[in-house]
Motif scaffolding. Sequence first.
Motif, PDB file in Angstrom:
ATOM      1  N   GLN A  24      38.691  96.152  77.687  1.00 47.82           N
ATOM      2  CA  GLN A  24      38.374  94.811  78.189  1.00 47.82           C
ATOM      3  C   GLN A  24      39.629  93.954  78.291  1.00 47.82           C
ATOM      4  O   GLN A  24      39.825  93.239  79.275  1.00 47.82           O
ATOM      5  N   SER A  25      40.494  94.034  77.290  1.00 44.03           N
ATOM      6  CA  SER A  25      41.733  93.266  77.294  1.00 44.03           C
ATOM      7  C   SER A  25      42.645  93.701  78.447  1.00 44.03           C
ATOM      8  O   SER A  25      43.220  92.861  79.153  1.00 44.03           O
ATOM      9  N   LEU A  26      42.761  95.014  78.641  1.00 51.11           N
ATOM     10  CA  LEU A  26      43.605  95.520  79.726  1.00 51.11           C
ATOM     11  C   LEU A  26      43.020  95.191  81.095  1.00 51.11           C
ATOM     12  O   LEU A  26      43.767  94.869  82.032  1.00 51.11           O
ATOM     13  N   GLU A  27      41.694  95.245  81.229  1.00 53.18           N
ATOM     14  CA  GLU A  27      41.066  94.878  82.498  1.00 53.18           C
ATOM     15  C   GLU A  27      41.317  93.411  82.824  1.00 53.18           C
ATOM     16  O   GLU A  27      41.561  93.060  83.984  1.00 53.18           O
ATOM     17  N   ALA A  28      41.280  92.550  81.809  1.00 48.48           N
ATOM     18  CA  ALA A  28      41.574  91.123  82.026  1.00 48.48           C
ATOM     19  C   ALA A  28      43.017  90.950  82.448  1.00 48.48           C
ATOM     20  O   ALA A  28      43.327  90.144  83.346  1.00 48.48           O
ATOM     21  N   LYS A  29      43.933  91.698  81.840  1.00 50.01           N
ATOM     22  CA  LYS A  29      45.347  91.615  82.203  1.00 50.01           C
ATOM     23  C   LYS A  29      45.572  92.125  83.630  1.00 50.01           C
ATOM     24  O   LYS A  29      46.329  91.522  84.395  1.00 50.01           O
ATOM     25  N   VAL A  30      44.887  93.199  84.005  1.00 53.66           N
ATOM     26  CA  VAL A  30      44.988  93.734  85.367  1.00 53.66           C
ATOM     27  C   VAL A  30      44.498  92.703  86.372  1.00 53.66           C
ATOM     28  O   VAL A  30      45.129  92.476  87.419  1.00 53.66           O
ATOM     29  N   ALA A  31      43.383  92.036  86.071  1.00 49.02           N
ATOM     30  CA  ALA A  31      42.857  91.002  86.965  1.00 49.02           C
ATOM     31  C   ALA A  31      43.869  89.866  87.128  1.00 49.02           C
ATOM     32  O   ALA A  31      44.077  89.364  88.237  1.00 49.02           O
ATOM     33  N   GLU A  32      44.502  89.482  86.028  1.00 51.43           N
ATOM     34  CA  GLU A  32      45.525  88.432  86.091  1.00 51.43           C
ATOM     35  C   GLU A  32      46.710  88.880  86.948  1.00 51.43           C
ATOM     36  O   GLU A  32      47.198  88.118  87.789  1.00 51.43           O
ATOM     37  N   LEU A  33      47.148  90.109  86.772  1.00 52.57           N
ATOM     38  CA  LEU A  33      48.268  90.625  87.565  1.00 52.57           C
ATOM     39  C   LEU A  33      47.905  90.741  89.037  1.00 52.57           C
ATOM     40  O   LEU A  33      48.748  90.500  89.907  1.00 52.57           O
ATOM     41  N   ARG A  34      46.659  91.095  89.336  1.00 49.41           N
ATOM     42  CA  ARG A  34      46.219  91.162  90.739  1.00 49.41           C
ATOM     43  C   ARG A  34      46.288  89.776  91.383  1.00 49.41           C
ATOM     44  O   ARG A  34      46.670  89.637  92.540  1.00 49.41           O
TER      45      ARG A  34
ATOM     46  N   VAL B 280      38.985 103.533  60.461  1.00 45.00           N
ATOM     47  CA  VAL B 280      37.677 102.988  60.870  1.00 45.00           C
ATOM     48  C   VAL B 280      36.719 104.069  61.356  1.00 45.00           C
ATOM     49  O   VAL B 280      35.538 103.799  61.561  1.00 45.00           O
ATOM     50  N   GLY B 281      37.187 105.271  61.552  1.00 49.38           N
ATOM     51  CA  GLY B 281      36.316 106.372  61.936  1.00 49.38           C
ATOM     52  C   GLY B 281      35.928 106.354  63.401  1.00 49.38           C
ATOM     53  O   GLY B 281      36.379 105.513  64.188  1.00 49.38           O
ATOM     54  N   THR B 282      35.061 107.277  63.757  1.00 46.63           N
ATOM     55  CA  THR B 282      34.673 107.497  65.150  1.00 46.63           C
ATOM     56  C   THR B 282      34.069 106.259  65.801  1.00 46.63           C
ATOM     57  O   THR B 282      34.490 105.859  66.891  1.00 46.63           O
ATOM     58  N   ALA B 283      33.088 105.650  65.146  1.00 46.45           N
ATOM     59  CA  ALA B 283      32.432 104.467  65.736  1.00 46.45           C
ATOM     60  C   ALA B 283      33.418 103.315  65.877  1.00 46.45           C
ATOM     61  O   ALA B 283      33.431 102.614  66.891  1.00 46.45           O
ATOM     62  N   GLY B 284      34.252 103.123  64.881  1.00 47.99           N
ATOM     63  CA  GLY B 284      35.247 102.053  64.934  1.00 47.99           C
ATOM     64  C   GLY B 284      36.277 102.279  66.028  1.00 47.99           C
ATOM     65  O   GLY B 284      36.705 101.341  66.700  1.00 47.99           O
ATOM     66  N   ILE B 285      36.671 103.536  66.209  1.00 52.30           N
ATOM     67  CA  ILE B 285      37.628 103.863  67.276  1.00 52.30           C
ATOM     68  C   ILE B 285      37.013 103.568  68.632  1.00 52.30           C
ATOM     69  O   ILE B 285      37.655 102.971  69.505  1.00 52.30           O
ATOM     70  N   HIS B 286      35.746 103.956  68.829  1.00 56.32           N
ATOM     71  CA  HIS B 286      35.073 103.653  70.103  1.00 56.32           C
ATOM     72  C   HIS B 286      35.033 102.141  70.348  1.00 56.32           C
ATOM     73  O   HIS B 286      35.289 101.677  71.462  1.00 56.32           O
ATOM     74  N   SER B 287      34.746 101.387  69.320  1.00 54.24           N
ATOM     75  CA  SER B 287      34.697  99.927  69.434  1.00 54.24           C
ATOM     76  C   SER B 287      36.063  99.362  69.783  1.00 54.24           C
ATOM     77  O   SER B 287      36.202  98.506  70.669  1.00 54.24           O
ATOM     78  N   ARG B 288      37.093  99.840  69.094  1.00 55.88           N
ATOM     79  CA  ARG B 288      38.455  99.363  69.372  1.00 55.88           C
ATOM     80  C   ARG B 288      38.886  99.731  70.787  1.00 55.88           C
ATOM     81  O   ARG B 288      39.570  98.951  71.460  1.00 55.88           O
ATOM     82  N   LEU B 289      38.509 100.922  71.239  1.00 55.87           N
ATOM     83  CA  LEU B 289      38.848 101.319  72.605  1.00 55.87           C
ATOM     84  C   LEU B 289      38.172 100.406  73.622  1.00 55.87           C
ATOM     85  O   LEU B 289      38.791 100.010  74.615  1.00 55.87           O
TER      86      LEU B 289
END
Length: 106
Positions: A72-82, A58-67
């Motif tokens: 966002q997914s990990l932040e939601a999981k962290v909030a759930e764990l908190r 997906v290239g540079t722009a796609g990698i930034h988007s995926r990151l």
Amino acid sequence: MKIVWEPSIYVGNAPVFCTLCGQRSYPVRNQQNQFLLAVIYNDRGVALGEACRDCVAVGTAGIHSRLQERIQSLEAKVAELRTFAEAEIQTPSLEQEFQVHRSNIS
């Protein structure tokens, strides 16, 4: 960050997890029948992990988007764990544990 295709250091077609998107990834086999992985390096040349073929494609722009999606997914999981960590936790009593084990044996 730099991504480089390199010979796999793992035995055979062992799966790895993409550092960028978190999905399981398998090495790519080249024409010489050698397994290759896309290795991610930081600006000091330190390997940070592997990237899947889809993320590389997906290239540079796609990698930034995926990151950003993964962040966002990990932040939601962290909030759930908190939330879990802040809640009172009640575990089964020792007697309840014994009952479960006895019922599995019979």
